[in-house]
Motif scaffolding. Structure first.
Motif, PDB file in Angstrom:
ATOM      1  N   GLU A 214       0.855  -1.250  -0.010  1.00  0.00           N
ATOM      2  CA  GLU A 214       0.150  -0.041  -0.112  1.00  0.00           C
ATOM      3  C   GLU A 214       0.871   1.195   0.022  1.00  0.00           C
ATOM      4  OE1 GLU A 214      -2.466   0.915   3.562  1.00  0.00           O
ATOM      5  OE2 GLU A 214      -4.222   1.346   2.279  1.00  0.00           O
ATOM      6  N   LYS A 215       1.699   1.192   0.789  1.00  0.00           N
ATOM      7  CA  LYS A 215       2.823   2.296   0.871  1.00  0.00           C
ATOM      8  C   LYS A 215       3.447   2.691  -0.331  1.00  0.00           C
ATOM      9  CE  LYS A 215       4.505   1.525   5.711  1.00  0.00           C
ATOM     10  NZ  LYS A 215       5.363   1.010   6.265  1.00  0.00           N
ATOM     11  N   ALA A 216       4.125   1.543  -1.168  1.00  0.00           N
ATOM     12  CA  ALA A 216       4.659   1.662  -2.284  1.00  0.00           C
ATOM     13  C   ALA A 216       3.718   2.001  -3.366  1.00  0.00           C
ATOM     14  CB  ALA A 216       5.102   0.136  -2.843  1.00  0.00           C
ATOM     15  N   SER A 217       2.585   1.531  -3.360  1.00  0.00           N
ATOM     16  CA  SER A 217       1.241   2.000  -4.420  1.00  0.00           C
ATOM     17  C   SER A 217       0.932   3.420  -4.435  1.00  0.00           C
ATOM     18  CB  SER A 217       0.175   1.067  -4.027  1.00  0.00           C
ATOM     19  OG  SER A 217      -0.772   1.162  -5.128  1.00  0.00           O
ATOM     20  N   ILE A 218       1.155   3.972  -3.081  1.00  0.00           N
ATOM     21  CA  ILE A 218       1.028   5.559  -3.061  1.00  0.00           C
ATOM     22  C   ILE A 218       2.083   6.167  -3.494  1.00  0.00           C
ATOM     23  CG2 ILE A 218       0.673   7.253  -1.541  1.00  0.00           C
ATOM     24  CD1 ILE A 218      -1.060   5.271   0.326  1.00  0.00           C
ATOM     25  N   LYS A 219       3.391   5.679  -3.147  1.00  0.00           N
ATOM     26  CA  LYS A 219       4.543   6.299  -3.740  1.00  0.00           C
ATOM     27  C   LYS A 219       4.789   6.241  -5.040  1.00  0.00           C
ATOM     28  CE  LYS A 219       9.564   5.638  -3.110  1.00  0.00           C
ATOM     29  NZ  LYS A 219      10.419   4.793  -2.502  1.00  0.00           N
ATOM     30  N   TYR A 220       4.411   5.222  -5.921  1.00  0.00           N
ATOM     31  CA  TYR A 220       4.631   5.008  -7.299  1.00  0.00           C
ATOM     32  C   TYR A 220       3.347   5.401  -7.835  1.00  0.00           C
ATOM     33  CZ  TYR A 220       8.733   2.291  -5.818  1.00  0.00           C
ATOM     34  OH  TYR A 220       9.692   1.892  -5.157  1.00  0.00           O
ATOM     35  N   ASN A 221       2.425   5.783  -7.064  1.00  0.00           N
ATOM     36  CA  ASN A 221       0.914   6.302  -7.654  1.00  0.00           C
ATOM     37  C   ASN A 221       0.450   5.093  -8.912  1.00  0.00           C
ATOM     38  OD1 ASN A 221      -1.120   7.893  -8.338  1.00  0.00           O
ATOM     39  ND2 ASN A 221       0.164   9.266 -10.058  1.00  0.00           N
ATOM     40  N   SER A 222       0.568   3.966  -8.431  1.00  0.00           N
ATOM     41  CA  SER A 222       0.188   2.847  -9.525  1.00  0.00           C
ATOM     42  C   SER A 222      -1.421   2.906  -9.538  1.00  0.00           C
ATOM     43  CB  SER A 222       0.946   1.552  -9.233  1.00  0.00           C
ATOM     44  OG  SER A 222       0.502   1.123  -7.934  1.00  0.00           O
ATOM     45  N   LYS A 223      -1.802   2.339 -10.854  1.00  0.00           N
ATOM     46  CA  LYS A 223      -3.137   2.085 -11.027  1.00  0.00           C
ATOM     47  C   LYS A 223      -3.511   1.013  -9.880  1.00  0.00           C
ATOM     48  CE  LYS A 223      -6.066   1.472 -14.938  1.00  0.00           C
ATOM     49  NZ  LYS A 223      -5.962   1.214 -16.416  1.00  0.00           N
ATOM     50  N   SER A 224      -2.847   0.002  -9.992  1.00  0.00           N
ATOM     51  CA  SER A 224      -3.214  -1.142  -9.043  1.00  0.00           C
ATOM     52  C   SER A 224      -2.091  -2.101  -8.740  1.00  0.00           C
ATOM     53  CB  SER A 224      -4.293  -2.186  -9.662  1.00  0.00           C
ATOM     54  OG  SER A 224      -3.713  -2.747 -10.658  1.00  0.00           O
ATOM     55  N   ALA A 225      -1.983  -2.642  -7.589  1.00  0.00           N
ATOM     56  CA  ALA A 225      -0.786  -3.595  -7.456  1.00  0.00           C
ATOM     57  C   ALA A 225      -1.218  -4.786  -6.665  1.00  0.00           C
ATOM     58  CB  ALA A 225      -0.141  -2.735  -5.985  1.00  0.00           C
ATOM     59  N   THR A 226      -0.218  -5.978  -6.783  1.00  0.00           N
ATOM     60  CA  THR A 226      -0.648  -7.176  -6.726  1.00  0.00           C
ATOM     61  C   THR A 226       0.765  -7.786  -5.903  1.00  0.00           C
ATOM     62  OG1 THR A 226      -1.806  -7.386  -8.482  1.00  0.00           O
ATOM     63  CG2 THR A 226      -1.450  -9.514  -7.635  1.00  0.00           C
ATOM     64  N   ALA A 227       0.437  -8.649  -4.863  1.00  0.00           N
ATOM     65  CA  ALA A 227       1.750  -9.457  -4.280  1.00  0.00           C
ATOM     66  C   ALA A 227       0.996 -10.692  -3.655  1.00  0.00           C
ATOM     67  CB  ALA A 227       1.910  -8.515  -3.093  1.00  0.00           C
ATOM     68  N   ILE A 228       1.861 -11.751  -4.101  1.00  0.00           N
ATOM     69  CA  ILE A 228       1.583 -13.059  -3.830  1.00  0.00           C
ATOM     70  C   ILE A 228       2.655 -13.718  -3.192  1.00  0.00           C
ATOM     71  CG2 ILE A 228       0.707 -15.343  -4.503  1.00  0.00           C
ATOM     72  CD1 ILE A 228      -0.136 -13.990  -7.208  1.00  0.00           C
ATOM     73  N   ILE A 229       2.506 -14.545  -2.164  1.00  0.00           N
ATOM     74  CA  ILE A 229       3.795 -15.421  -1.438  1.00  0.00           C
ATOM     75  C   ILE A 229       2.944 -16.665  -1.413  1.00  0.00           C
ATOM     76  CG2 ILE A 229       5.167 -15.737   0.274  1.00  0.00           C
ATOM     77  CD1 ILE A 229       5.122 -12.924   0.866  1.00  0.00           C
ATOM     78  N   ALA A 230       3.772 -17.796  -1.911  1.00  0.00           N
ATOM     79  CA  ALA A 230       3.197 -19.085  -2.014  1.00  0.00           C
ATOM     80  C   ALA A 230       4.364 -20.146  -1.343  1.00  0.00           C
ATOM     81  CB  ALA A 230       2.806 -19.575  -3.338  1.00  0.00           C
ATOM     82  N   ASP A 231       3.766 -21.023  -0.875  1.00  0.00           N
ATOM     83  CA  ASP A 231       4.610 -22.250  -0.618  1.00  0.00           C
ATOM     84  C   ASP A 231       4.983 -22.890  -1.608  1.00  0.00           C
ATOM     85  OD1 ASP A 231       5.742 -24.692   0.702  1.00  0.00           O
ATOM     86  OD2 ASP A 231       5.222 -24.033   2.365  1.00  0.00           O
ATOM     87  N   LEU A 232       6.341 -23.179  -1.807  1.00  0.00           N
ATOM     88  CA  LEU A 232       6.753 -23.839  -3.119  1.00  0.00           C
ATOM     89  C   LEU A 232       6.472 -25.477  -3.243  1.00  0.00           C
ATOM     90  CD1 LEU A 232      10.163 -22.432  -4.390  1.00  0.00           C
ATOM     91  CD2 LEU A 232       8.003 -22.836  -5.628  1.00  0.00           C
ATOM     92  N   ASN A 233       6.539 -25.894  -1.813  1.00  0.00           N
ATOM     93  CA  ASN A 233       6.107 -27.450  -2.053  1.00  0.00           C
ATOM     94  C   ASN A 233       4.858 -27.874  -1.738  1.00  0.00           C
ATOM     95  OD1 ASN A 233       8.969 -28.084  -1.561  1.00  0.00           O
ATOM     96  ND2 ASN A 233       9.036 -27.339   0.211  1.00  0.00           N
TER      97      ASN A 233
END
Lengths: 559, 95
Positions: A214-233
């Motif tokens: 959210e902080k970065a999205s405001i800083k970069y004034n992006s239209k939308s932002a996505t983040a995903i973290i998954a367990d590889l196994n």
């Protein structure tokens, strides 16, 4: 004569005795019957039987089967049911409406007292709704006042304690308690039966990822932002954030942009992360190795298209250099060397050409080129011409790093008994080479801003241009960073993506907002905060300087 | 005759016993239903309090409260230079 008299008296005595005996038996039987009747009367009239401690209406209210709860992987509540109360009044039973309103207004705010007073004075009305959504403690206080003619009606409401933080992942229900989005929709049947479901996410990670994004999205004034973290196994999604988001506790407008789960619904031409797939395919299926040379000194022309580099090297590059410098020319040459069929089959195999396997209902099919010729082979090698969702990028990359064609992402927590099916499809040498390239990229390549001292992270940046009216627009970028950690034994995979980020307010700044400058540093910030939670330990051989022995004396807080 | 009296007595006694047992069972049943209702009510209350606790204890809320009242920073990996800075600022506060 005397004898006759005597015998007659004896006979009479006998008859009397017999009569007395009969009388005794009959009275005994009547006595017993009387006792039985008394016992029955006592049983029927005993007050305990009919006067239960709880009102019968309460039973009906409580007996309704509740929707199951959604919990995170550590059993923290993500969605639950709470009772809220609607306050109703029955005008016929109210003697003094003004006094009633005065008493109520001391405890709750009433919207329009004058209108309410009018309604309460109207004795023809059966009932009047005074206020909705009163909490249990408030309702208890008002109930204790003993105001005649007012009653609380309990209503079950779905409650999401983490509000926006889990909105797209957990989803929400409608007024009839039917799942409409996210996990609420996926597990609707089970939840409806009252089962609790443990989801794969960790609320601590989810909060951190959303906070930084959210902080970065405001800083970069992006239209939308996505983040995903998954367990590889296991394929479990540990965190999934899509911005903008919404508060599921409030009424929801599905037409707003914030309702779209950008991680599974939006399709992007990802860009350079595709070089990872192209090079892996070439290393595994052809004679190409890390030292094989390709001429990237000049742009390539195929039909009317010209393929150029973002930062031209104007020299011969090895496969390794192509990856580290993110050369489009080099990547195209590798793809042409590999051949269109092999590249297409490889993309098909890792699921880039099909819909995602994630068990969420809101997902989109990728946009695949109808014709696959020489130019498509070249451009697809660096992620142009094929639009996929961020979750597909995670799935396809996980198949590589886990070396498992059966890898599937899932939003629920895996049971310990569940066996993980594994179908290997890459050689050990290819995997090692890929991991080496990814690590080198964070140390010497385009992903240097994601490097953390003492930790081995592997990553690939990507910057795709959005196509509008048949042309690519340099000012509308899709900047992302895909990373794997710890790279020597990959356990987790993450993707951070910004839609149309900007490094400043001017239009020109949009051109420079690459994945290396936006998504990579944000990923590093996220990792700084989540590594202690995930138990990723620092390697002091890589960075002996960092010592925080007396951390306990500092004002740190962990949550 | 004696047999009839005995059987009637036995029948009556059993009837009384049955009536008494029936009554006792109904009392217990009522108690069980009441307890179940109370139990369900308490379960609902527990879910409410757990949900309330989850909201109060959410990372977002704790972060907000710690920033507001304790001026704490979230735990994260730090570089050596930042660590030195932190130590010096701590000393400054102590002074």
């Amino acid at each position: 004569m005397n004898n006759i008299l005597f015998s007659k008296s004896i006979e009479i005595n006998k008859k009397e005795k017999k009569y007395n005996k009969m009388l005794l038996i009959i009275s005994f039987l009547i006595g017993i019957l009387g006792l039985v009747i008394i016992m029955r009367l006592v049983e029927v009239s005993f007050p305990y039987k009919n006067v239960s401690m709880i009102d019968k209406n309460e039973i009906n209210k409580i007996d309704n089967k509740n929707r199951g709860m959604l919990l995170d992987r550590n059993n923290r509540i993500l969605a639950s049911n709470i009772y809220i109360y609607n306050l109703k009044a029955y005008p016929k039973k109210i003697k003094d409406p003004l006094h009633t309103i005065n008493m109520l207004s001391n405890h709750i705010s009433l919207n329009d007292s004058k209108v309410l007073l009018k309604k309460l004075k109207n004795k023809e009305k059966y009932e009047v709704l005074i206020k909705k959504n009163i909490t249990a403690p408030q309702a208890k206080k008002i109930n204790n006042l003993g105001i005649p003619g007012v009653e609380f009606v309990p209503v079950i409401k779905r409650f999401y304690p983490h509000r926006e933080i889990t909105s797209h992942f957990v989803g929400h229900v409608n007024g009839n308690m039917i799942g409409q989005l996210g996990a609420e929709r996926t597990f609707n049947n089970k939840l409806h039966k009252g089962e609790n479901i443990n989801l794969g996410i960790d609320i601590r990670l989810q909060y951190i990822v959303r906070d930084e994004l959210e902080k970065a999205s405001i800083k970069y004034n992006s239209k939308s932002a996505t983040a995903i973290i998954a367990d590889l196994n296991s394929g479990e999604i540990l965190s999934l954030v899509s911005l903008p988001d919404f508060n599921p506790n409030r009424s929801i407008n599905p037409e707003l942009n914030s309702y779209t789960n950008t991680a599974t619904l939006n399709l992007y031409e990802m860009g350079s992360t595709f070089k990872m797939f192209t090079i892996t395919a070439a290393l595994d299926l052809s004679k190409v190795n890390l030292e094989t040379k390709f001429d990237a000194s000049k742009s390539i022309k195929i039909a009317n298209y010209e393929i150029k580099d973002y930062k031209p090297q104007n020299r011969i590059l090895s496969t390794k250099e192509i990856f580290l410098n993110s050369s489009n020319i080099g990547s195209s040459l590798i793809a042409l060397e590999l051949g269109k069929l092999k590249l297409k089959n490889f993309y098909e195999k890792i699921g880039l050409l099909n819909i995602s396997n994630i068990n969420l209902t809101e997902k989109t099919k990728p946009i695949v080129p109808k014709k696959w010729g020489k130019i498509q082979t070249a451009t697809l090698s660096f992620g142009h011409g094929l639009s996929i969702s961020p979750i597909q990028m995670i799935e396809a990359s996980s198949k590589l790093f886990n070396n498992n064609l059966d890898y599937k992402t899932q939003i629920h927590k895996k049971n310990k008994e569940d066996k993980i099916k594994k179908t290997k499809f890459l050689s050990e040498n290819t995997i090692n080479a890929l991991e080496y390239l990814m690590y080198e990229n964070t140390v010497n390549g385009t992903a240097r801003k994601a490097h953390l001292n003492g930790f081995k992270i592997g990553g690939k940046t990507a910057t795709g241009e959005k196509a509008e009216k048949g042309k690519y627009d340099k000012t509308k970028l899709i900047s992302s960073f895909l990373s794997v950690f710890p790279i020597e034994n990959p356990k987790f995979i993450s993707l951070v993506l910004f839609d149309e980020p900007s490094l400043g307010n001017e239009r020109n700044y949009r051109e420079g907002a690459t994945g290396g400058k936006t998504a990579a540093p944000v990923t590093a910030k996220i990792y700084r905060r989540i590594f202690p939670i995930l138990g990723i330990t620092k390697n002091y051989n890589l960075d002996p300087e960092l010592l925080v022995d007396n951390k306990g004396e500092l004002n740190f807080v962990s949550y | 005759m004696k047999k009839i009296v005995f059987l009637t007595f036995l029948f009556s006694f059993l009837l009384i016993l049955l009536t008494f047992l029936n009554y006792k069972i109904e009392v217990i049943e009522t108690k069980i239903i009441d307890t179940e209702i109370i139990n369900k009510k308490l379960e609902k209350d527990l879910v409410f309090f757990k949900s309330e606790w989850e909201y109060l204890n959410s990372p977002e809320n704790i972060s907000h409260l710690s920033k507001k009242h304790l001026h704490h920073k979230p735990a994260e990996l730090i570089e050596f230079q930042h660590f030195i800075k932190l130590l010096s600022s701590e000393r400054h506060i102590d002074e």
